[in-house]
Write an enzyme that holds these catalytic residues in place. Structure first.
Site, mmCIF file in Angstrom:
data_model
loop_
_atom_site.group_PDB
_atom_site.id
_atom_site.type_symbol
_atom_site.label_atom_id
_atom_site.label_comp_id
_atom_site.label_asym_id
_atom_site.label_seq_id
_atom_site.Cartn_x
_atom_site.Cartn_y
_atom_site.Cartn_z
ATOM 1 N N PHE A 1 -5.864 0.634 12.830
ATOM 2 C CA PHE A 1 -4.550 1.500 12.620
ATOM 3 C C PHE A 1 -4.254 1.762 11.278
ATOM 4 O O PHE A 1 -4.089 2.965 10.820
ATOM 5 C CB PHE A 1 -3.566 0.862 13.508
ATOM 6 C CG PHE A 1 -2.086 1.007 13.126
ATOM 7 C CD1 PHE A 1 -1.700 2.336 13.071
ATOM 8 C CD2 PHE A 1 -1.126 0.014 13.036
ATOM 9 C CE1 PHE A 1 -0.344 2.652 12.638
ATOM 10 C CE2 PHE A 1 0.102 0.469 12.702
ATOM 11 C CZ PHE A 1 0.514 1.726 12.279
ATOM 12 N N VAL A 2 -3.856 0.777 10.586
ATOM 13 C CA VAL A 2 -3.428 0.921 8.970
ATOM 14 C C VAL A 2 -4.621 1.283 8.051
ATOM 15 O O VAL A 2 -4.307 2.184 7.262
ATOM 16 C CB VAL A 2 -2.747 -0.331 8.617
ATOM 17 C CG1 VAL A 2 -2.533 -0.342 7.020
ATOM 18 C CG2 VAL A 2 -1.460 -0.621 9.193
ATOM 19 N N LEU B 1 -8.362 -5.438 4.704
ATOM 20 C CA LEU B 1 -7.338 -5.383 5.694
ATOM 21 C C LEU B 1 -7.947 -6.141 7.363
ATOM 22 O O LEU B 1 -7.359 -6.191 8.162
ATOM 23 C CB LEU B 1 -6.997 -3.891 6.172
ATOM 24 C CG LEU B 1 -6.057 -3.190 5.316
ATOM 25 C CD1 LEU B 1 -6.257 -3.287 3.775
ATOM 26 C CD2 LEU B 1 -5.897 -1.884 5.720
ATOM 27 N N LYS C 1 -12.143 -17.418 11.528
ATOM 28 C CA LYS C 1 -13.115 -17.222 10.558
ATOM 29 C C LYS C 1 -12.962 -15.904 9.869
ATOM 30 O O LYS C 1 -13.294 -15.733 8.792
ATOM 31 C CB LYS C 1 -14.424 -17.085 11.681
ATOM 32 C CG LYS C 1 -14.794 -18.524 12.211
ATOM 33 C CD LYS C 1 -15.837 -18.506 13.191
ATOM 34 C CE LYS C 1 -17.109 -17.955 12.589
ATOM 35 N NZ LYS C 1 -18.270 -17.976 13.532
ATOM 36 N N ARG D 1 -18.209 -11.148 -8.078
ATOM 37 C CA ARG D 1 -19.764 -10.433 -8.584
ATOM 38 C C ARG D 1 -19.568 -9.078 -9.299
ATOM 39 O O ARG D 1 -20.133 -8.829 -10.204
ATOM 40 C CB ARG D 1 -20.806 -10.584 -7.382
ATOM 41 C CG ARG D 1 -21.089 -11.763 -6.724
ATOM 42 C CD ARG D 1 -22.161 -11.612 -5.837
ATOM 43 N NE ARG D 1 -22.079 -10.567 -4.615
ATOM 44 C CZ ARG D 1 -21.376 -11.398 -3.523
ATOM 45 N NH1 ARG D 1 -21.479 -12.447 -3.553
ATOM 46 N NH2 ARG D 1 -21.305 -10.467 -2.592
ATOM 47 N N TYR E 1 -3.548 -16.738 13.633
ATOM 48 C CA TYR E 1 -3.114 -15.717 12.546
ATOM 49 C C TYR E 1 -2.351 -16.261 11.517
ATOM 50 O O TYR E 1 -2.655 -15.878 10.426
ATOM 51 C CB TYR E 1 -2.491 -14.666 13.637
ATOM 52 C CG TYR E 1 -2.302 -13.382 12.765
ATOM 53 C CD1 TYR E 1 -3.265 -12.512 12.318
ATOM 54 C CD2 TYR E 1 -1.085 -12.853 12.382
ATOM 55 C CE1 TYR E 1 -3.069 -11.378 11.481
ATOM 56 C CE2 TYR E 1 -0.713 -11.919 11.854
ATOM 57 C CZ TYR E 1 -1.597 -11.122 11.480
ATOM 58 O OH TYR E 1 -1.414 -9.900 10.569
ATOM 59 N N THR F 1 4.854 -2.733 11.365
ATOM 60 C CA THR F 1 4.570 -1.425 11.156
ATOM 61 C C THR F 1 4.079 -0.675 12.435
ATOM 62 O O THR F 1 3.547 -1.086 13.172
ATOM 63 C CB THR F 1 3.374 -1.381 10.045
ATOM 64 O OG1 THR F 1 3.755 -1.964 9.037
ATOM 65 C CG2 THR F 1 3.024 0.135 9.506
#
Length: 352
Positions: free
Chosen positions: A49-50, A109, A127, A142, A181, A211
Site C-alpha cells: 500500500f504505502v 518498508l 523475523k 556494504r 509487530y 495512514t
C-alpha cells in the site's frame, strides 16, 4: 523485379511498424534528472500500500527504483504500470534472505502492518522486522547507502502520555497478541542505531501513524478499509469496544512526502509522521456512514486485546526540522479512498 518485391514487402513493413506502435507501453510521465542527481533507490515492500505510492513519487521524480517484495500483502498490480520502464526493476524477494544490489538509498518498508496480517504468522513477522532489518542494514553498510526504517506508532503501545512525542519510550505488552509487530519494530529501531554507532551507517527512522488511501488491502482489517467496505456492501459497521478509543488518520500522499523529506534530511533520530487531527473510532464510523449513505448500522463488538485507547502524534519535530505537516483534508482523502474501494467492491461482485 525490385518494384515487385517492394510492392510485396512495403505493406508488410508498414503493418509491422503499426503493430510495434500499438505494443509500446505508455508509462506515467517521469522527470529527466542529470546523472549526478539521479539516485538508485531500493524499496522493500514496494508493492504494498504505502510502498507503491512511494514508488510512484520517486519514479515520477526521475530516480531509478528497485522494488523487493515477497507479495505476502503486496500486489503486482500496485506497480504494474511501471513494469518495463528502464528506470524500474521488481524483484520477488523476501528480506529475511540477504540481497546483493548496488543502491544509494534504502526505504525499508517490508513488514505486514495490519493486525490480521501480522498476527497470521507472528514468528514470520518477528523475523521480517529483525532478520530482515539486519539484512538491509548489512546491505547499507556494504554499499554505503542511507537507510530509512518505516517504524510505527505502535512502538508507543497503549500510551500513558498524550499526544505522543519522540521522547516517549512507550507502554508495550511484550507478550500480547500485537507484540510480534510492536516489539519487532522496537528491536528494528535498536538495530538501526546500533549500526549507526558501530558501523557509521546513515539511518533515518519514521514512526508512522495511521495512514489510509487507495491500494489498501481489502482484507487488512484496518478501521478505514473495514468501515468503507462494510458501508458499500450494506453490512453492519463493526466498532470494537465502546468506540471511544481515538486514532489520527493521514492520507498516504502526505506520508510519502514526509518519508522523502526525512530520507533527504540530516535528522537521524526518530520522527513522528502522522496527522494530529484526532477522532474517536465511533466518530470516524459516523463520518464514513454519512459520506457513503446506505442502510448500514453501527454495531459494537467485544473490544480487541491490547487495542490502544488513544493515539495522536506530536509532529512538532517534523514541522520544525522537515517543514512537513499533513495537507490533505480528511474529507478529500476519504472521497478518493471511497472511490477506490467502490471500484474494488464492484469488481468483486462482478466476479462472483
Amino acid at each position: 523485379m525490385q518494384n515487385l518485391i517492394d510492392q510485396v514487402v512495403k505493406p508488410l513493413q508498414d503493418r509491422i511498424e503499426e503493430l510495434e506502435k500499438r505494443s509500446i507501453k505508455k508509462f506515467p510521465e517521469v522527470a529527466e534528472l542529470p546523472e549526478i542527481e539521479r539516485k538508485r533507490i531500493l524499496i522493500t515492500g514496494g508493492a504494498g500500500f504505502v510502498g507503491s505510492h512511494l514508488v510512484d513519487r520517486l519514479m515520477s521524480d526521475g530516480h531509478e527504483v528497485t522494488v523487493a517484495d515477497n507479495f505476502f500483502t503486496g500486489r503486482k498490480r500496485n506497480v504494474e504500470h511501471w513494469i518495463g520502464h528502464p528506470n524500474f526493476e521488481m524483484i520477488n524477494h523476501d528480506v529475511v534472505n540477504p540481497l546483493m544490489i548496488e543502491v544509494d538509498q534504502i526505504y525499508h518498508l517490508a513488514c505486514p502492518a495490519s493486525p490480521p496480517h501480522y498476527m497470521y504468522n507472528p514468528i514470520k513477522t518477528i523475523k521480517t522486522s529483525s532478520i530482515g532489518t539486519l539484512n538491509m542494514l548489512g546491505l547499507a553498510r556494504r554499499v554505503k547507502a542511507r537507510l530509512l526504517l518505516a517504524s510505527t506508532s505502535e512502538v508507543y503501545g497503549d500510551p500513558e502520555e498524550h499526544p505522543q512525542n519522540e521522547e516517549y519510550w512507550g507502554h508495550v505488552n511484550p507478550i500480547g497478541p500485537r507484540a510480534c509487530y510492536d516489539e519487532g519494530k522496537r528491536v528494528a529501531e535498536t538495530m538501526c542505531y546500533a549500526y549507526a554507532k558501530q558501523e557509521n551507517v546513515e539511518v533515518r527512522v519514521a514512526r508512522i501513524f495511521n495512514t489510509f488511501g487507495p491500494r489498501m488491502h481489502m482484507n487488512d482489517g484496518r478501521v478505514v478499509s473495514n468501515f468503507i467496505i462494510q458501508s458499500l456492501k450494506g453490512e453492519p459497521i463493526t466498532v470494537f469496544g465502546s468506540g471511544k478509543q481515538t486514532r489520527s488518520f493521514q492520507y498516504v500522499s502526505d506520508l510519502v512526502n514526509g518519508l522523502i523529506a526525512l530520507m533527504n534530511s540530516n535528522i537521524s533520530s526518530p520522527v513522528n509522521l502522522g496527522n494530529p487531527e484526532e477522532h474517536t473510532i465511533m466518530e470516524f464510523a459516523e463520518i464514513i456512514q454519512g459520506r457513503i449513505g446506505g442502510d448500514s448500522k453501527i454495531v459494537n463488538k467485544e473490544a480487541v486485546e491490547d487495542d490502544p485507547s488513544r493515539r495522536k502524534p506530536d509532529i512538532t519535530k517534523a514541522k520544525k526540522n522537515l517543514n512537513w505537516e499533513p495537507v490533505i483534508p480528511l474529507s478529500e482523502g476519504l472521497d478518493k479512498t471511497i472511490a477506490y474501494f467502490t471500484e474494488e467492491v464492484r469488481l468483486l461482485q462482478n466476479k462472483s
